[in-house]
Design a protein around this motif. Sequence first.
Motif, mmCIF file in Angstrom:
data_model
loop_
_atom_site.group_PDB
_atom_site.id
_atom_site.type_symbol
_atom_site.label_atom_id
_atom_site.label_comp_id
_atom_site.label_asym_id
_atom_site.label_seq_id
_atom_site.Cartn_x
_atom_site.Cartn_y
_atom_site.Cartn_z
ATOM 1 N N ASN A 156 0.805 -1.235 0.000
ATOM 2 C CA ASN A 156 0.000 0.000 0.000
ATOM 3 C C ASN A 156 0.835 1.281 0.000
ATOM 4 O O ASN A 156 0.305 2.361 0.258
ATOM 5 N N PRO A 173 2.215 4.557 -1.301
ATOM 6 C CA PRO A 173 1.622 5.387 -2.367
ATOM 7 C C PRO A 173 2.421 5.393 -3.668
ATOM 8 O O PRO A 173 1.837 5.299 -4.753
ATOM 9 N N ASN A 203 1.867 1.987 -5.381
ATOM 10 C CA ASN A 203 0.496 1.904 -5.924
ATOM 11 C C ASN A 203 0.365 2.745 -7.195
ATOM 12 O O ASN A 203 -0.236 2.315 -8.183
ATOM 13 N N GLU A 204 0.941 3.947 -7.144
ATOM 14 C CA GLU A 204 0.855 4.864 -8.278
ATOM 15 C C GLU A 204 1.533 4.251 -9.517
ATOM 16 O O GLU A 204 0.995 4.322 -10.633
#
Length: 402
Positions: free
Chosen positions: A65, A67, A70-71
């Motif tokens: 998770n 960021p 994930n991006e």
Amino acid sequence: MDLHTTDDAVTRRIKAMADRISSIKDPGLYFYNQPVQEILPGMKVRVNGREMGMYASYSYLGLVNHPRINEAAKKAVDKFGTGTNGVRTLAGTLTIHNELEETIANFKHSESALTYSSGYATNLTVVSTMMGRGDYVFSDKLNHASIVDGCLMSGAEFRRFRHNDMEHLEGLLKNAPSDVAKMVIADSVFSMDGDIIDLPKMVEICKKYKAWLMIDEAHSVGVLGKTGTGIEEHFDLYDAIDIKMGTLSKTIPSVGGYVAGKKELIEYLRHASRAYIFSAALPPAQAAAANEAFKVILDEPERIEKLNLNTKQFIGGLKSMGFDTMLTETAIVPVLCGEDEKAFIMTRDAQLNDVFVLPVVSPAVPEGLARLRATVTAGHDPSEIERAMDVIGEAGKKLGII
Ligand SMILES: *Cc1c(COP(=O)(O)O)cnc(C)c1O
């Protein structure tokens, strides 16, 4: 096939397993395969509507998770979609696959790298492609199942040395014919015990007997070494491992496996290993996530420091309560219980108090050495670790383990 009327060996095996499962489920001691509903911050998960501290995670640096990762995955979906056009060799290779392999090669100080769709498949295919009939393969007794399966599938002479016992390994090598191909394989960090292979001695022995050396870094990437690059950094011993294998499913929050090594070796595996030639490429999102994760590890070294502090706190705390944590020095922390049933009861007591931890029992570990196999990560808060240890301690006292 009607399971109620047939009585062949397969039917009996199926029934024996069903009986064993019921014997654990009936008294309410079965905690495997629980669906996690939500991943929460601070290494917590929601299970059965309850928020629990997660002590069964391989996400050693807490990167699930993240960021940035994930991006990267989302961008790859927008660019390439969710699947590939097939196997890598024919139409499945995307630029993101090559980028990922270059990232891995750099991270592992190697000339080249190759990825597969799982760590399990990687061990199976690499060992069985490199080794064959008449060759000799030497494997630590506590090596991961995927290594054992690769050795068996290869058809090579299969020798197992006592766990981390370099004298025994040398004895076995001495007894093998001198003119055959040899390979020595071990986990870097052992997946059930958390201890570290004696790499310096192993390298010396492999050189002496001209054996290929393969190391599985599933539990050392992001864990060992000051910057988290693994066992070579830990021992300051670069260029010593011929076949550097690892997974993309543990510290790296994706899926897949890799091997890194000399250019010629990787070229050979790219054209000879069946899990590469006959199995589809990693999905773009997973390749991009893995690629980004290796970079995050190098960009956020504070995570490794935090993992080391949390590991020290967890092992030190459990030991001072009187638990036997075996020889672990890493984030995998066995909490020895003894009989299988004790490990199941410990698990139930922990889970009822919102500590998500799971037992490992025979045949995954020897009988009488059943344990909680707890893991700690950089994502845990020290006060949460303290609470988890209190819960485990209470359960241990009730059962007379401590
Ligand atoms: C988990 C693990 C594997 C398998 O990796 P996957 O990516 O889960 O298939 C291989 N070796 C070791 C030591 C492992 O712990």
